[in-house]
Design a protein around this motif. Structure first.
Motif, PDB file in Angstrom:
ATOM      1  N   GLU A   1      -3.263 -16.423  43.508  1.00 46.65           N
ATOM      2  CA  GLU A   1      -1.890 -16.619  43.039  1.00 46.65           C
ATOM      3  C   GLU A   1      -1.830 -16.679  41.515  1.00 46.65           C
ATOM      4  O   GLU A   1      -0.977 -16.046  40.895  1.00 46.65           O
ATOM      5  CB  GLU A   1      -1.312 -17.901  43.645  1.00 46.65           C
ATOM      6  CG  GLU A   1      -0.051 -18.393  43.018  1.00 46.65           C
ATOM      7  CD  GLU A   1       1.139 -17.457  43.170  1.00 46.65           C
ATOM      8  OE1 GLU A   1       2.008 -17.481  42.284  1.00 46.65           O
ATOM      9  OE2 GLU A   1       1.191 -16.696  44.154  1.00 46.65           O
TER      10      GLU A   1
ATOM     11  N   PHE B   1      -0.334 -13.223  40.463  1.00 48.30           N
ATOM     12  CA  PHE B   1       1.111 -13.463  40.486  1.00 48.30           C
ATOM     13  C   PHE B   1       1.565 -14.468  39.430  1.00 48.30           C
ATOM     14  O   PHE B   1       2.697 -14.947  39.474  1.00 48.30           O
ATOM     15  CB  PHE B   1       1.547 -13.926  41.879  1.00 48.30           C
ATOM     16  CG  PHE B   1       1.205 -12.950  42.952  1.00 48.30           C
ATOM     17  CD1 PHE B   1       1.878 -11.744  43.074  1.00 48.30           C
ATOM     18  CD2 PHE B   1       0.175 -13.216  43.841  1.00 48.30           C
ATOM     19  CE1 PHE B   1       1.553 -10.835  44.059  1.00 48.30           C
ATOM     20  CE2 PHE B   1      -0.164 -12.314  44.832  1.00 48.30           C
ATOM     21  CZ  PHE B   1       0.524 -11.114  44.939  1.00 48.30           C
TER      22      PHE B   1
ATOM     23  N   VAL C   1       3.811 -17.905  39.994  1.00 49.05           N
ATOM     24  CA  VAL C   1       5.239 -18.042  40.298  1.00 49.05           C
ATOM     25  C   VAL C   1       5.498 -18.740  41.622  1.00 49.05           C
ATOM     26  O   VAL C   1       6.570 -19.309  41.816  1.00 49.05           O
ATOM     27  CB  VAL C   1       5.983 -16.681  40.263  1.00 49.05           C
ATOM     28  CG1 VAL C   1       5.923 -16.069  38.879  1.00 49.05           C
ATOM     29  CG2 VAL C   1       5.456 -15.724  41.292  1.00 49.05           C
ATOM     30  N   HIS C   2       4.540 -18.721  42.532  1.00 48.49           N
ATOM     31  CA  HIS C   2       4.717 -19.399  43.812  1.00 48.49           C
ATOM     32  C   HIS C   2       4.166 -20.828  43.799  1.00 48.49           C
ATOM     33  O   HIS C   2       4.327 -21.565  44.760  1.00 48.49           O
ATOM     34  CB  HIS C   2       4.042 -18.599  44.928  1.00 48.49           C
ATOM     35  CG  HIS C   2       4.583 -17.214  45.056  1.00 48.49           C
ATOM     36  ND1 HIS C   2       3.914 -16.121  44.572  1.00 48.49           N
ATOM     37  CD2 HIS C   2       5.745 -16.751  45.573  1.00 48.49           C
ATOM     38  CE1 HIS C   2       4.632 -15.033  44.802  1.00 48.49           C
ATOM     39  NE2 HIS C   2       5.747 -15.393  45.401  1.00 48.49           N
TER      40      HIS C   2
ATOM     41  N   ASP D   1       7.246 -24.655  39.426  1.00 51.14           N
ATOM     42  CA  ASP D   1       8.696 -24.526  39.258  1.00 51.14           C
ATOM     43  C   ASP D   1       9.012 -23.709  38.012  1.00 51.14           C
ATOM     44  O   ASP D   1       9.952 -22.930  37.979  1.00 51.14           O
ATOM     45  CB  ASP D   1       9.351 -25.907  39.142  1.00 51.14           C
ATOM     46  CG  ASP D   1       9.314 -26.671  40.445  1.00 51.14           C
ATOM     47  OD1 ASP D   1       9.237 -26.020  41.513  1.00 51.14           O
ATOM     48  OD2 ASP D   1       9.346 -27.916  40.406  1.00 51.14           O
TER      49      ASP D   1
ATOM     50  N   ALA E   1      10.414 -17.835  39.542  1.00 55.60           N
ATOM     51  CA  ALA E   1       9.986 -17.437  40.878  1.00 55.60           C
ATOM     52  C   ALA E   1      10.995 -16.501  41.532  1.00 55.60           C
ATOM     53  O   ALA E   1      10.651 -15.727  42.401  1.00 55.60           O
ATOM     54  CB  ALA E   1       9.781 -18.685  41.741  1.00 55.60           C
ATOM     55  N   SER E   2      12.240 -16.548  41.087  1.00 51.87           N
ATOM     56  CA  SER E   2      13.252 -15.701  41.718  1.00 51.87           C
ATOM     57  C   SER E   2      13.144 -14.243  41.281  1.00 51.87           C
ATOM     58  O   SER E   2      13.721 -13.379  41.909  1.00 51.87           O
ATOM     59  CB  SER E   2      14.648 -16.233  41.388  1.00 51.87           C
ATOM     60  OG  SER E   2      14.868 -16.192  39.990  1.00 51.87           O
TER      61      SER E   2
ATOM     62  N   HIS F   1      10.363 -12.530  41.214  1.00 50.99           N
ATOM     63  CA  HIS F   1       9.259 -11.859  41.902  1.00 50.99           C
ATOM     64  C   HIS F   1       9.505 -11.825  43.375  1.00 50.99           C
ATOM     65  O   HIS F   1       9.785 -12.672  44.060  1.00 50.99           O
ATOM     66  CB  HIS F   1       7.931 -12.559  41.611  1.00 50.99           C
ATOM     67  CG  HIS F   1       7.494 -12.347  40.188  1.00 50.99           C
ATOM     68  ND1 HIS F   1       6.976 -11.167  39.740  1.00 50.99           N
ATOM     69  CD2 HIS F   1       7.524 -13.157  39.113  1.00 50.99           C
ATOM     70  CE1 HIS F   1       6.685 -11.270  38.465  1.00 50.99           C
ATOM     71  NE2 HIS F   1       7.011 -12.482  38.075  1.00 50.99           N
TER      72      HIS F   1
END
Length: 136
Positions: free
Chosen positions: A114, A118, A121-122, A125, A133-134, A136
């Motif tokens: 992660e 990524f 983002v997961h 916050d 996070a919104s 991706h």
């Protein structure tokens, strides 16, 4: 710096991993098994990645600190099950222990993936790179 404490903790973990590998090598000498050598190498490299992620340096300016931390987590997650790989007779208890260790280390490896792929983002916050996070 919003992630200062996390970087300090990751640095402490990295220092502990590198110190552990050094202590094993001093106490036992070079490994006599390829499996143990790979495990120690993964632990040492994971610790080194965590140490790099803990400080601002040219390396963390090129590659963000959390990606170094992710690589360290992946290496740690890979090294843990290597310590209980069944050898010789494939007894049921040894295979069960190995399977449970693999499952347990998957969480550490997943966190590393992660962070590495990524950008957290997961997990966070407010991800370290500022992406939400919104997106991706």
């Amino acid at each position: 710096m919003a992630y200062r404490r996390q970087r300090q903790v990751v640095g402490a973990v990295g220092l502990a991993l590198v110190a552990f590998v050094a202590a094993v090598l001093v106490a036992a000498g070079p490994p006599h098994s390829l499996l143990v050598a790979v495990q120690l190498a993964a632990l040492g490299l994971g610790g080194a990645c965590d140490l790099v992620s803990a400080v601002d340096s040219p390396l963390t300016r090129r590659v963000p600190w959390y990606k170094w931390s992710g690589a360290g987590s992946i290496l740690l997650g890979i090294s843990i099950p290597l310590g209980v790989v069944p050898t010789g007779s494939q007894e049921g208890d040894a295979l069960f222990l190995f399977g449970m260790t693999v499952l347990a280390s998957l969480s550490i490896t997943a966190i590393g993936v992660e962070l590495l792929l990524f950008d957290g983002v997961h997990l966070f916050d407010d991800p370290p790179d500022g992406a939400s996070a919104s997106t991706h």
